[in-house]
Design a protein around this motif. Structure first.
Motif, mmCIF file in Angstrom:
data_model
loop_
_atom_site.group_PDB
_atom_site.id
_atom_site.type_symbol
_atom_site.label_atom_id
_atom_site.label_comp_id
_atom_site.label_asym_id
_atom_site.label_seq_id
_atom_site.Cartn_x
_atom_site.Cartn_y
_atom_site.Cartn_z
ATOM 1 N N PHE A 196 24.223 35.273 39.197
ATOM 2 C CA PHE A 196 24.201 36.528 39.944
ATOM 3 C C PHE A 196 25.352 37.460 39.570
ATOM 4 N N ALA A 197 26.492 36.918 39.160
ATOM 5 C CA ALA A 197 27.600 37.777 38.733
ATOM 6 C C ALA A 197 27.221 38.515 37.451
ATOM 7 N N SER B 50 24.425 40.990 38.212
ATOM 8 C CA SER B 50 24.972 42.109 38.994
ATOM 9 C C SER B 50 25.770 43.059 38.114
ATOM 10 N N TRP B 51 26.466 42.524 37.115
ATOM 11 C CA TRP B 51 27.210 43.392 36.189
ATOM 12 C C TRP B 51 26.241 44.375 35.535
ATOM 13 N N ALA C 92 31.454 40.900 39.796
ATOM 14 C CA ALA C 92 30.758 41.844 38.912
ATOM 15 C C ALA C 92 31.339 43.244 39.056
ATOM 16 N N LEU C 93 31.598 43.658 40.275
ATOM 17 C CA LEU C 93 32.146 45.002 40.501
ATOM 18 C C LEU C 93 33.557 45.135 39.932
ATOM 19 N N ILE D 41 29.014 39.068 43.469
ATOM 20 C CA ILE D 41 28.919 40.533 43.461
ATOM 21 C C ILE D 41 30.297 41.187 43.366
ATOM 22 N N SER E 279 23.144 45.130 36.657
ATOM 23 C CA SER E 279 22.394 45.887 37.670
ATOM 24 C C SER E 279 23.202 47.021 38.273
ATOM 25 N N PHE E 280 24.502 46.801 38.488
ATOM 26 C CA PHE E 280 25.328 47.770 39.203
ATOM 27 C C PHE E 280 26.221 48.617 38.306
ATOM 28 N N ASN E 281 26.227 48.362 37.006
ATOM 29 C CA ASN E 281 27.157 49.067 36.120
ATOM 30 C C ASN E 281 26.830 50.557 36.059
ATOM 31 N N ILE F 168 27.224 33.931 46.827
ATOM 32 C CA ILE F 168 26.745 35.020 45.984
ATOM 33 C C ILE F 168 27.367 36.336 46.449
ATOM 34 N N LEU F 169 27.301 36.585 47.761
ATOM 35 C CA LEU F 169 27.799 37.850 48.295
ATOM 36 C C LEU F 169 29.312 37.990 48.194
#
Length: 166
Positions: free
Chosen positions: A103-104, A107-108, A19-20, A16, A110-112, A11-12
């Motif tokens: 999670f990808a 995360s897209w 996604a970033l 993630i 969550s972190f966008n 996941i890490l």
């Protein structure tokens, strides 16, 4: 290596960062919506094929673009490498595959930093996220994509099986 640590590292180190990278490329236009349609990565080789119909029916997504196919191809190679050289536990690899997908994507949203994507996601069909086509109501005004339940459920199921497979 402990299977749970292996799962968390996937996941890490995969979900993630992916996604970033996608946020940096797509900005506020998810699922390749901002890609030029005349470029090879903004088109879909699968669109209209029987395989596309199966994929879109199962995933409840729009047709995957060539960009998505390449990313998934790279992920498949990584998971094959992990199976052969690291785990030899097929259940664990399947759990990681679905966990990374879940999670990808989460995360897209969550972190966008380009728009209020998590808020729009939770609005479900009333929000501006058009590439998720099927929703589960989780509250009076909140939803989550059906695929999240599928991916996370399948991931947990195979993670439990992986624990017994050791």
């Amino acid at each position: 290596m402990n299977i749970y640590l292996f799962y968390i590292l996937n996941i890490l180190l995969l979900a993630i960062p992916m996604a970033l990278i996608e946020i940096s490329i797509e900005k506020d236009k998810g699922w390749g919506g901002g890609f030029p349609k005349d470029k090879w990565y903004g088109k879909s080789l699968l669109k209209g094929t029987w395989f596309d119909k199966i994929i879109t029916r199962v995933t409840k997504f729009e047709s995957p673009l060539n960009f998505h196919l390449i990313v998934m191809g790279v992920f498949h190679l990584i998971f094959i490498f992990e199976y052969v050289f690291l785990s030899q536990n097929l259940f664990l690899i399947i759990a990681c595959y679905f966990g990374v997908n879940f999670f990808a994507d989460l995360s897209w949203f969550s972190f966008n930093w380009y728009f209020d994507s998590l808020t729009q996601l939770l609005k479900g069909p009333k929000g501006s996220i058009g590439w998720h086509k099927s929703w589960v109501k989780t509250g009076k005004e909140t939803y989550i994509p059906t695929t999240y339940l599928m991916w996370f459920g399948i991931s947990l199921h195979f993670l439990i099986l992986a624990n017994f497979w050791r």
